[in-house]
Motif scaffolding. Structure first.
Motif, PDB file in Angstrom:
ATOM      1  N   PRO A 387       0.811  -1.222   0.000  1.00  0.00           N
ATOM      2  CA  PRO A 387       0.000   0.000   0.000  1.00  0.00           C
ATOM      3  C   PRO A 387       0.842   1.269   0.000  1.00  0.00           C
ATOM      4  O   PRO A 387       0.513   2.239  -0.692  1.00  0.00           O
ATOM      5  CB  PRO A 387      -0.818  -0.130   1.296  1.00  0.00           C
ATOM      6  N   GLY A 388       1.955   1.240   0.740  1.00  0.00           N
ATOM      7  CA  GLY A 388       2.812   2.427   0.780  1.00  0.00           C
ATOM      8  C   GLY A 388       3.421   2.738  -0.575  1.00  0.00           C
ATOM      9  O   GLY A 388       3.519   3.910  -0.972  1.00  0.00           O
ATOM     10  N   TYR A 389       3.828   1.693  -1.312  1.00  0.00           N
ATOM     11  CA  TYR A 389       4.419   1.907  -2.635  1.00  0.00           C
ATOM     12  C   TYR A 389       3.374   2.396  -3.630  1.00  0.00           C
ATOM     13  O   TYR A 389       3.641   3.256  -4.472  1.00  0.00           O
ATOM     14  CB  TYR A 389       5.052   0.617  -3.149  1.00  0.00           C
ATOM     15  N   VAL A 390       2.179   1.819  -3.566  1.00  0.00           N
ATOM     16  CA  VAL A 390       1.110   2.246  -4.486  1.00  0.00           C
ATOM     17  C   VAL A 390       0.787   3.719  -4.269  1.00  0.00           C
ATOM     18  O   VAL A 390       0.693   4.501  -5.224  1.00  0.00           O
ATOM     19  CB  VAL A 390      -0.152   1.376  -4.282  1.00  0.00           C
ATOM     20  N   LEU A 391       0.640   4.097  -2.998  1.00  0.00           N
ATOM     21  CA  LEU A 391       0.288   5.493  -2.714  1.00  0.00           C
ATOM     22  C   LEU A 391       1.482   6.423  -2.882  1.00  0.00           C
ATOM     23  O   LEU A 391       1.303   7.629  -3.078  1.00  0.00           O
ATOM     24  CB  LEU A 391      -0.282   5.592  -1.301  1.00  0.00           C
ATOM     25  N   PHE A 392       2.688   5.905  -2.825  1.00  0.00           N
ATOM     26  CA  PHE A 392       3.877   6.679  -3.177  1.00  0.00           C
ATOM     27  C   PHE A 392       3.722   7.218  -4.595  1.00  0.00           C
ATOM     28  O   PHE A 392       4.010   8.383  -4.877  1.00  0.00           O
ATOM     29  CB  PHE A 392       5.105   5.770  -3.064  1.00  0.00           C
ATOM     30  N   TYR A 393       3.228   6.375  -5.514  1.00  0.00           N
ATOM     31  CA  TYR A 393       3.032   6.796  -6.899  1.00  0.00           C
ATOM     32  C   TYR A 393       1.786   7.666  -7.074  1.00  0.00           C
ATOM     33  O   TYR A 393       1.749   8.544  -7.929  1.00  0.00           O
ATOM     34  CB  TYR A 393       2.911   5.577  -7.809  1.00  0.00           C
ATOM     35  N   LEU A 394       0.753   7.422  -6.252  1.00  0.00           N
ATOM     36  CA  LEU A 394      -0.550   8.054  -6.498  1.00  0.00           C
ATOM     37  C   LEU A 394      -0.883   9.187  -5.542  1.00  0.00           C
ATOM     38  O   LEU A 394      -2.020   9.666  -5.529  1.00  0.00           O
ATOM     39  CB  LEU A 394      -1.652   6.991  -6.410  1.00  0.00           C
ATOM     40  N   VAL A 395       0.077   9.653  -4.759  1.00  0.00           N
ATOM     41  CA  VAL A 395      -0.227  10.645  -3.724  1.00  0.00           C
ATOM     42  C   VAL A 395      -0.836  11.914  -4.305  1.00  0.00           C
ATOM     43  O   VAL A 395      -1.659  12.572  -3.669  1.00  0.00           O
ATOM     44  CB  VAL A 395       1.048  10.976  -2.908  1.00  0.00           C
ATOM     45  N   ARG A 396      -0.479  12.294  -5.525  1.00  0.00           N
ATOM     46  CA  ARG A 396      -0.984  13.545  -6.097  1.00  0.00           C
ATOM     47  C   ARG A 396      -2.452  13.473  -6.475  1.00  0.00           C
ATOM     48  O   ARG A 396      -3.101  14.520  -6.589  1.00  0.00           O
ATOM     49  CB  ARG A 396      -0.135  13.932  -7.317  1.00  0.00           C
ATOM     50  N   VAL A 397      -2.972  12.268  -6.719  1.00  0.00           N
ATOM     51  CA  VAL A 397      -4.390  12.135  -7.043  1.00  0.00           C
ATOM     52  C   VAL A 397      -5.172  11.462  -5.917  1.00  0.00           C
ATOM     53  O   VAL A 397      -6.404  11.472  -5.924  1.00  0.00           O
ATOM     54  CB  VAL A 397      -4.591  11.329  -8.352  1.00  0.00           C
ATOM     55  N   ALA A 398      -4.492  10.886  -4.960  1.00  0.00           N
ATOM     56  CA  ALA A 398      -5.155  10.224  -3.835  1.00  0.00           C
ATOM     57  C   ALA A 398      -4.500  10.625  -2.522  1.00  0.00           C
ATOM     58  O   ALA A 398      -4.047   9.769  -1.762  1.00  0.00           O
ATOM     59  CB  ALA A 398      -5.116   8.712  -4.025  1.00  0.00           C
ATOM     60  N   PRO A 399      -4.427  11.935  -2.225  1.00  0.00           N
ATOM     61  CA  PRO A 399      -3.722  12.364  -1.014  1.00  0.00           C
ATOM     62  C   PRO A 399      -4.370  11.849   0.265  1.00  0.00           C
ATOM     63  O   PRO A 399      -3.676  11.555   1.241  1.00  0.00           O
ATOM     64  CB  PRO A 399      -3.783  13.883  -1.106  1.00  0.00           C
ATOM     65  N   GLU A 400      -5.711  11.711   0.268  1.00  0.00           N
ATOM     66  CA  GLU A 400      -6.383  11.260   1.492  1.00  0.00           C
ATOM     67  C   GLU A 400      -5.980   9.839   1.864  1.00  0.00           C
ATOM     68  O   GLU A 400      -5.940   9.479   3.039  1.00  0.00           O
ATOM     69  CB  GLU A 400      -7.892  11.360   1.311  1.00  0.00           C
ATOM     70  N   TYR A 401      -5.708   9.024   0.863  1.00  0.00           N
ATOM     71  CA  TYR A 401      -5.281   7.654   1.130  1.00  0.00           C
ATOM     72  C   TYR A 401      -3.912   7.642   1.818  1.00  0.00           C
ATOM     73  O   TYR A 401      -3.674   6.881   2.758  1.00  0.00           O
ATOM     74  CB  TYR A 401      -5.220   6.853  -0.171  1.00  0.00           C
ATOM     75  N   MET A 402      -3.012   8.489   1.331  1.00  0.00           N
ATOM     76  CA  MET A 402      -1.694   8.568   1.963  1.00  0.00           C
ATOM     77  C   MET A 402      -1.803   9.091   3.386  1.00  0.00           C
ATOM     78  O   MET A 402      -1.152   8.582   4.303  1.00  0.00           O
ATOM     79  CB  MET A 402      -0.780   9.468   1.125  1.00  0.00           C
ATOM     80  N   LEU A 403      -2.646  10.106   3.595  1.00  0.00           N
ATOM     81  CA  LEU A 403      -2.823  10.653   4.945  1.00  0.00           C
ATOM     82  C   LEU A 403      -3.415   9.603   5.878  1.00  0.00           C
ATOM     83  O   LEU A 403      -3.024   9.503   7.051  1.00  0.00           O
ATOM     84  CB  LEU A 403      -3.729  11.884   4.888  1.00  0.00           C
ATOM     85  N   CYS A 404      -4.340   8.807   5.366  1.00  0.00           N
ATOM     86  CA  CYS A 404      -4.926   7.744   6.179  1.00  0.00           C
ATOM     87  C   CYS A 404      -3.873   6.714   6.559  1.00  0.00           C
ATOM     88  O   CYS A 404      -3.780   6.292   7.712  1.00  0.00           O
ATOM     89  CB  CYS A 404      -6.065   7.085   5.415  1.00  0.00           C
ATOM     90  N   LEU A 405      -3.063   6.307   5.579  1.00  0.00           N
ATOM     91  CA  LEU A 405      -2.060   5.270   5.815  1.00  0.00           C
ATOM     92  C   LEU A 405      -0.988   5.727   6.781  1.00  0.00           C
ATOM     93  O   LEU A 405      -0.446   4.936   7.545  1.00  0.00           O
ATOM     94  CB  LEU A 405      -1.435   4.853   4.481  1.00  0.00           C
TER      95      LEU A 405
END
Length: 870
Positions: A387-405
């Motif tokens: 999950p961390g690697y996926v959101l590493f790539y997608l943080v600009r379009v899914a910032p809430e997911y990174m903040l949640c994680l």
């Protein structure tokens, strides 16, 4: 972004992403937050109060107000306030909920997505519920959940929350007022959870004869999710948390994003729902195998992108599960040149090795560490996807997911996805970085590389703000990087260890199941040829028998003498006619008792009907887009049965010219079939042979039939071929790993298992007297096994693989890899005759009961008709 599509459906500001990992959202109530200060009057802020398993969340209707998240473990006091009780704001205020906590999170202040602001120190909150009679119930629920959050052991916390959840689910049921039609008939109802990225949402599943419904316990994001069964195109069983509990439903053929992903509380419910939905997929795509997709890819029927998505799907990867998000490989290795030279091999990554082995120096360091490491040893310290690697790539379009994680904050600015070249370099040299890519790099939407939301992602060393991802010099305008070319959690008894394992899976990802155990073949570009016949080969089937009479019609006069006569002349086979009627290799041949019609199946996915009288192709039928692997004629000559690599068996009515029945019988390609006494025997690469009884209908009159599963013979490897003895009391199977198994069909007992070949067994058959079994294999040998003792009694070496055969117990007529027909004398262990035949491997062979007419099929797409010369 695949899972972002799902997220956009919600119109609320509140997102399930505000919850902690593995947290449940139980209920919501309309409420007012009362605030006051010494200098201002009391404010009443209307909003929605969410009761969750580990927190209380208040979402104001006014978007400029921040969302409040109060962790239950930080609460010092939770109590209900009666109408006449004194409360912190107004002595005459109606009843409500009073909470004192040590810490509160303020989220989306001024409706801006950014790191959570934390207020520490004692804070008091008062909420007035719009329906005040619910206050007491809410207080009791919160006190119970607060006790759970304060338990020392994580396993105890989880168990208490789970008990609360199951109690809630047991007290409720699916509301049938949600049915689309009053005429719907419910089939089953059970509890389940809807899986979305980082979150599961509990509720009730109900399936009717028309629709699949999921009703969330909390009514979020809607009262009921509805999927019409006739719109379903694909369904997949999933492992969730390494347990066989998941089911994913797609209403599209190719979209990566499913319509719903459900996690059940037991495998039985999951499987019952799966097989019920499968009955509606008769005319649609069903589950395929890695091998079947590989063949489609090899032949250019699907693109590289589609192939990798299919393989990800088969490996249980889903865009709804960030711990198993689809993985795509790094392909380009040059991110510094001004122009990308696609003709230079150095421009590409070596796809034969994992990321961790691409750098020789780093691999040597990892091996040295591995050798010095105490047990349990491991090679790489992290997954290639998490999950961390996926959101590493997608943080600009899914910032809430990174903040949640990451508990409400972004990663350090210099550790974020700032540059493709930097990321590649770190994956090649970093001590703990072995990540691959995600599908978005190969799709049509580059927005994940742009900070179009204007997020404040931090400042890098040197003072530069994190903005868009820096592209390679050769990518002036970014384009997709297109290219050509297990632990069982249920076995863990300690609850704390089990929860720790599931949490580790959720946060750090998990290893998917292995799809291939051998090196992957290269892609081929087939040269399809149209159906044609040369003038010299355009011979009528009538020439198979004398002009005056037809031997093929004289089944009543069969004698052992006629068979012996035919075999004694088997070395004098004459090629009577040949016809190229398929676009790929022939896989099966079936002939009517009169010999008037010949049916053939092929890897080109079609069933062909060839007429003896006219010498012409009469019909061509296709049941799916997958290869057909074999065919057989049922008694009365009314029905042809075809097996397919799409896991199905198809029944074709000759009289009505259409498919009349389908058995969705296996979890992998069906390789071979037999029919005896109204029973069908099917062999499959899923390592089973199944026995089906046809009941409740007359299959010869085009009536739909019901097939009852009588028995299932389990094997250790995929079953490639089977055969029945003449009495139907014994069945022999040959596996992909060279094992011969002999079964008693009356008792379903395994009598003998013999390791005969060192590779796949191509063909296998009993002798006419049922005393011996002959098998041919990939290892270029013929083997004879004694049925009574199970002993391997004879081995005959061949110069090449023998793909198929017929035999009388001593003499063998086999079809070779080169296309020749060979006549063998097993007693002398030698070839007595070699007869030129096909221009490619002989892949199918049929012989009539008198042994006087033979038809062969080959990789050259031809069928050839033969007769012994007397």
């Amino acid at each position: 972004m695949a899972f972002i599509k799902k997220k956009e459906r919600s119109k609320e500001r509140f997102s399930l992403l505000l919850l902690d990992l593995e947290e449940y959202y139980f209920e919501q109530h309309t409420a007012y937050q009362l605030t006051s200060s010494k200098t201002a009057q009391t404010r009443r802020i209307r909003g929605s109060l969410k009761i969750c398993s580990k927190s209380i969340i208040f979402e104001p209707e006014q978007i400029t107000e921040p969302i409040l998240k109060i962790p239950l473990r930080d609460c010092k006091q939770i109590e209900g306030v009666e109408e006449n009780d004194r409360n912190p704001f107004n002595e005459s205020k109606p009843s409500g909920l009073s909470i004192t906590c040590q810490q509160v999170y303020l989220i989306k202040e001024s409706n801006v997505v950014g790191p959570y602001r934390i207020e520490r120190g004692d804070s008091s909150f008062f909420f007035e519920l719009e329906v005040s009679r619910k206050t007491e119930d809410v207080v009791q629920t919160l006190l119970q959940l607060h006790r759970a959050s304060c338990l020392d052991k994580l396993g105890d916390q989880t168990a208490m929350i789970a008990a609360n959840l199951q109690s809630r689910l047991a007290r409720t049921s699916f509301d049938k007022n949600s049915f689309q039609s009053v005429s719907e008939k419910p089939h089953m109802e059970c509890e389940a959870e809807m899986v979305t990225p980082l979150v599961t949402n509990p509720g009730h599943v109900c399936i009717t004869d028309q629709n699949l419904y999921f009703q969330p316990l909390n009514g979020y994001p809607e009262q009921a999710v509805q999927i019409m069964l006739h719109s379903v195109r694909r369904i997949y069983k999933r492992r969730h948390g390494l347990r066989p509990l998941g089911l994913e439903v797609f209403c599209t053929e190719n979209d990566l994003c499913s319509d719903i992903y459900l996690k059940f509380y037991n495998t039985k419910d999951r499987d019952e729902l799966y097989y019920y939905i499968a009955t509606f997929l008769e005319n649609h795509m069903v589950e395929h195998t890695a091998e079947s997709y590989m063949l489609q890819w090899q032949r250019g029927h699907i693109s590289n992108y589609q192939y990798l998505l299919h393989l990800n799907n088969l490996a249980d990867r889903s865009c709804n599960d960030l711990s198993q998000y689809p993985v795509f490989p790094w392909v380009i290795a040059d991110y510094t040149s001004a122009e990308l030279d696609l003709l230079n091999p150095a421009s590409f990554r070596d796809l034969s090795k994992p990321v961790g082995a691409l750098s020789k120096e780093r691999l040597e360091r990892l091996l040295a560490r591995y050798r010095d490491m105490p047990d349990p040893k491991f090679m790489y310290g992290s997954h290639y996807s998490s999950p961390g690697y996926v959101l590493f790539y997608l943080v600009r379009v899914a910032p809430e997911y990174m903040l949640c994680l990451q508990n409400g904050r972004y990663d350090h600015a210099d550790r974020m996805f700032n540059s493709i070249a930097e990321t590649w370099k770190n994956c090649m040299e970093g001590a703990t970085d072995f990540k691959e890519l995600i599908p978005e790099f190969y799709g049509n939407d580059p927005s994940f590389l742009e900070n179009s939301l204007g997020l404040n992602l931090g400042k890098r060393q040197g003072g530069k703000m994190v903005g868009d991802v820096v592209l390679p010099p050769w990518a002036s305008v970014f384009h997709p990087l297109t290219y050509e070319g297990g632990i069982d959690c249920d076995s863990i008894e300690d609850p704390d260890q089990k929860i720790a394992m599931l949490t580790q899976i959720l946060e750090f990802g998990q290893t998917p199941k292995q799809l291939f155990s051998t090196p992957h073949p290269q892609r081929i570009t087939p040269k399809f040829q149209s159906m044609s016949r040369t003038t010299s080969q355009n011979t009528s089937l009538n020439e198979l028998s004398p002009a005056s009479t037809s031997e093929d019609s004289s089944f009543e006069d069969l004698t052992e003498e006629s068979k012996k006569l035919a075999w004694s002349n088997i070395t004098k086979l004459k090629l009577v006619a040949s016809h190229k009627i398929h676009k790929e290799a022939i896989t099966g041949i079936a002939v009517t008792r009169s010999g008037s019609s010949v049916f053939t199946t092929s890897q080109d996915s079609t069933l062909k009907m060839f007429s003896k009288e006219s010498g012409l192709l009469q019909r061509s039928m296709s049941f799916s887009n997958m290869a057909l692997s074999s065919c057989l004629m049922l008694p009365e000559d009314a029905t042809v049965v075809c097996s397919s690599w799409d896991n199905n068996v198809y029944f074709y009515s000759i009289a009505y010219g259409r498919r009349q029945d389908t058995i969705m019988g296996h979890d992998d390609a069906i390789s071979k079939m037999c029919w005896r006494d109204n029973q069908l025997y099917t062999a499959s690469w899923d390592s089973t042979v199944k026995v089906w009884r046809c009941i409740s209908a007359d299959i010869s009159n085009n009536k739909r039939s019901h097939f009852e599963l009588l028995a299932e013979f389990e094997h250790d490897a995929g079953v490639n071929t089977i055969n029945l003895n003449q009495a139907g009391t014994l069945l022999v199977s040959g596996s992909k790993e060279g094992t011969v198994s002999i079964w008693d069909t009356t008792s379903s007992v395994l009598l003998h298992q013999v390791q005969c070949h060192s590779g796949t067994i191509h063909d296998i058959a009993f002798s006419p007297d049922s005393r011996h079994v002959l098998s041919t294999g990939e290892d270029r040998s013929l083997r004879v096994v004694d049925v009574q003792t199970g002993m391997l009694i004879s081995t005959v070496a061949a110069e090449e693989q023998q793909r198929c055969f017929c035999w009388d117990g001593n003499m063998v007529l086999s079809g070779s890899q080169s296309g020749d027909l060979l006549v063998w004398d097993l007693m002398a262990a030698k070839v007595t005759q070699k007869i030129p035949g096909h221009s490619g491997a002989v892949t199918a062979m049929w012989m009539n009961e008198q042994c006087s007419s033979i038809i062969t099929g080959g990789e050259d797409k031809q069928i050839i008709f033969w007769k012994p010369q007397y």
